[in-house]
Enzyme design. Structure first.
Site, mmCIF file in Angstrom:
data_model
loop_
_atom_site.group_PDB
_atom_site.id
_atom_site.type_symbol
_atom_site.label_atom_id
_atom_site.label_comp_id
_atom_site.label_asym_id
_atom_site.label_seq_id
_atom_site.Cartn_x
_atom_site.Cartn_y
_atom_site.Cartn_z
ATOM 1 N N ASP A 1 20.101 42.268 -8.236
ATOM 2 C CA ASP A 1 19.203 41.488 -7.365
ATOM 3 C C ASP A 1 18.668 40.331 -8.204
ATOM 4 O OD1 ASP A 1 17.350 40.580 -5.583
ATOM 5 O OD2 ASP A 1 16.165 42.433 -5.516
ATOM 6 N N GLU B 1 13.822 44.889 -14.972
ATOM 7 C CA GLU B 1 13.426 43.503 -14.683
ATOM 8 C C GLU B 1 13.029 42.869 -16.009
ATOM 9 O OE1 GLU B 1 12.868 41.140 -11.948
ATOM 10 O OE2 GLU B 1 12.445 40.027 -13.800
ATOM 11 N N THR C 1 18.419 36.114 -9.696
ATOM 12 C CA THR C 1 18.266 34.700 -9.343
ATOM 13 C C THR C 1 19.638 34.034 -9.427
ATOM 14 O OG1 THR C 1 17.829 34.253 -11.660
ATOM 15 C CG2 THR C 1 15.919 34.597 -10.262
ATOM 16 N N ASP C 2 19.660 32.709 -9.261
ATOM 17 C CA ASP C 2 20.911 31.958 -9.361
ATOM 18 C C ASP C 2 21.446 32.005 -10.793
ATOM 19 O OD1 ASP C 2 20.642 31.224 -6.707
ATOM 20 O OD2 ASP C 2 19.456 29.465 -7.202
#
Lengths: 284, 284, 284, 284
Positions: free
Chosen positions: B155, B106, B157-158
């Site tokens: 996984d 992440e 975001t846009d």
């Protein structure tokens, strides 16, 4: 100009879209009827302030309310549509040359009149010669019918206001009686997601299960309805929508559809676990 | 107090929900991170003002992003999650005792830190001993990996802001390289309904098709995402999500799920005709 | 139905009111013209999406734009109105029997036409025999006028779009020339509260001060305009609105007014300290 | 992030502004207390969801609630403030060295505590040695007071919730008794524009007129209150706000004010005709 229509999906969630023009606003004896022209969804029919039909996604609703039953029993000849004043359900039905008779019973003539003006896309086939329009109460209409229809489609509003009686046990019983041996009932059946909608769905489904031997629920993606997760009910005297599904026969109709297809027919009955459990548990 | 959060789904359509309390607001080096407590959806994580995770419907997203791949290849042992800072994807993965290693990369440590505080429901399994957290750029992370993972879950975001690089051909190529022979890539793949989302989906799908022999798209009902009709991509070196689907093996894991089940696995790949045609036509 | 009109007073503050019916929507060569019927404010005229006139509070605006000048010089006989297509300013002027001639120059005939249909309350006196309507550019109209008017009222939109030229030094110079010795110019002069409006007011006031020996600003409570704190400019060749104020003579006209009276005439020129200081400092 | 606060000014008109951060939210025994940080108005105190104080325009309210009385009777020495938990009224009062004693009675200690944290601008003078804070019911507090104050300021919320009793005849009678011979009562007196506010103003004014020989109403421009047209009441045993106005004496205090000045003092009592007529007619 910043003119926005808002629909409250719940007390705490609302969906808004920008309006080009408020085209029509009239109060019928039954409900408030409005048409608005919007930037995102084209022309939109509103009944009592709720989105019924939008030019952008009506094809989803009308595909799913007709073709699932027709692909389960391609021999359907006599159809009764209750509600559906915008004409979209009838439009899809008229595409089947095998259907001989379509009775449409809409309580509110104003909806039909105004839809003819503002939604020619959906209302275009209301003048098909097989179609007979009855502007009367669908509840009364089915009371004395016996073995007259192979398919009844309850294309109703929510169970509040004029649509309320179309969610009662008595009405469903009369539908049962009005149907032929292989008769199918398809009903607008709300949504599993928001609490109020889910309760309405569970109540309707519970009532149908006491009357019809086969009762299923199927889903589709309807972006302009609350949560986008919408349901139809499928109830039948003898046909099961999956076991009796006849994809090859349906394909012979050679209909071009934008949402429905024979895979989605099956996929629509594959409900999320929480929805299945909710239906099994029923309404408390 | 009338405090409402609004997300613009398009320039002309917006979704609003009532806020109890604005819990957290911090700007990381990558994005604006907010948590709000809401009446309808419980606690909600927002990145750059867009809804990422809500307590009410995160189960749908996290079920569908993990179990479809796991039921296609129940022998998956090594998993890489890119993004997914809220922890929900990892939580679902940890339920499989057969998975030996979960690397989560992440870019934004703040999202993980804040999710641990405000979304214990999703972040609860980040301390599982099989999980290793890397706070770095997922794009770089996969660059030198070879045959290390059986499953990569993007996984993200846009494709605007920090998520942008996760929609590029180069990244997908490195993912391919990082995967084992039976490797599967699952990616957050936007929506077919609104124009901008559909374009992003088509671009990503087109790129994947040039790299992976098997590329499919599957759908689910995600009420708090624009239109409620959301998609994941499924790309694989050799396994097909339907042909290689192993429902009986998956059932042996004996996992209780709220959305996913083995029927919905199949149903999710039954796309509406307009979506299938859109994908076949590709991006103009 | 939840149909709401919204006006953005600033990027961060907006005022919304509920719409009964969108009555009219037309694009003229100059601007977008809309009429809406509202629950709180009755019928409303919108130009380029901004509130111009509402049935509920137009009396405030039209009282203050006419009677202050008339009570300063009750001998005004020849009046030029620039803009004011709704007719409210002319309506108030026609109440003075002593006024002999009213020229109204409105660039956009559509505004007048539509106001006659939807705002009979304001447009009722446009057919008074002393009134001549010119549908042309007010800027051009005054160019060749000399000593022709005792009062010019600039009843314009904001200094964006068609109203822009009515806030220029050249236009004000031509107005000066067109006025008689005791001539008065009254101009719509924005608001002191929000930054953008205050800047427009300061610019206009600064320009007028370079041309007219007497330049004052007066205020009134206009609830449907941004902040509710609105201003008119008063510029004159020789008359001061307070020193030359003739309350007793004005009372002899025996006009019943709903907002204006001879005390408010004085009170309107009593500006808050921050507004006085802002005007003294001028635009940076 | 699009987070907006909305206040419903009426059922059909609402004012919204963009929120940076929801700073504080607590339910006291009396009301819901919130602080929000906003883009347009800085920090804002909300009680039961209604705007009480904003950093941007609190100076208007606090100037007008104190200086009008002080310029009518510059000899005021003993002041009682009822309500006013944000501290702004006390702050203005402490600027007069001649004032010897300020009792502030605020029923809700939480408002004071939170204002000290989030609105240091208004609450800065609550620790002035002349100030005594009483956290109790103002209605009870005045019951047994006789000839103790030269000025009572009722800095209350609307006549709904905790503020209700501060709009009753009995309370006003006790205030009368608590005041010295030249005593003045200034009260938050709603607005003449929207129906509900106008009714509250008329009721309060009617009650005061039965008790005090001198009762007037004065207005100011308060952009963040409904309609922007707000009123205070001025009631006195013997002093008239215009006839007894002492501008020269007030100027000797040498106070720099941002809204109030000696011209606006007079102008504030110049009410629109419709407001004067409304007050003369009283409540039906």
């Amino acid at each position: 100009m910043e003119l926005w229509f808002t629909e409250e999906h719940t007390d705490y969630a609302k969906f808004s879209f920008k309006v080009k023009k408020h085209l029509y606003s009239e109060k019928s004896p039954f409900q408030q009827v409005d048409f608005i022209d919007t930037y995102e969804f084209g022309k939109v029919l509103l009944l009592d302030g709720l989105v019924m039909v939008t030019e952008k996604d009506e094809f989803i609703y009308h595909d799913m309310i007709t073709h699932v039953a027709m692909a389960t029993n391609p021999e359907i000849k006599r159809v009764l549509v209750i509600g559906g004043g915008d004409g979209g359900t009838v439009r899809e039905l008229t595409r089947y040359n095998t259907i001989e008779k379509i009775d449409m019973v809409e309580i509110d003539e104003l909806v039909v009149k105004a839809s003819r003006e503002f939604l020619p896309l959906t209302s275009s086939k209301l003048d098909d010669e097989r179609v007979t329009l009855y502007f009367e109460d669908g509840i009364k209409f089915v009371e004395d019918k016996e073995n007259e229809y192979d398919l009844i489609i309850v294309d109703s509003t929510d169970p509040i206001g004029p649509g309320e009686g179309l969610f009662t046990t008595e009405f469903y019983k009369n539908c049962y009686k009005a149907l032929s041996d292989k008769g199918i009932l398809v009903n607008q059946n709300e949504s599993p997601y928001y609490e109020r909608d889910a309760k309405a769905m569970l109540r309707a489904t519970g009532k149908l299960k006491k009357i019809f031997p086969i009762v299923e629920v199927y889903q589709f993606h309807m972006p302009t309805y609350p949560s986008g997760h919408w349901l139809f009910g499928f109830a039948s005297k003898s046909l099961h929508p999956i076991k009796d599904f006849k994809p090859e026969e349906w394909k012979k109709f050679n209909l071009k559809t934008k949402y429905y297809n024979t895979e989605i027919h099956v996929g629509a009955f594959a409900l999320p676990t929480y929805v299945k459990e909710m239906i099994e548990a029923g309404v408390k």
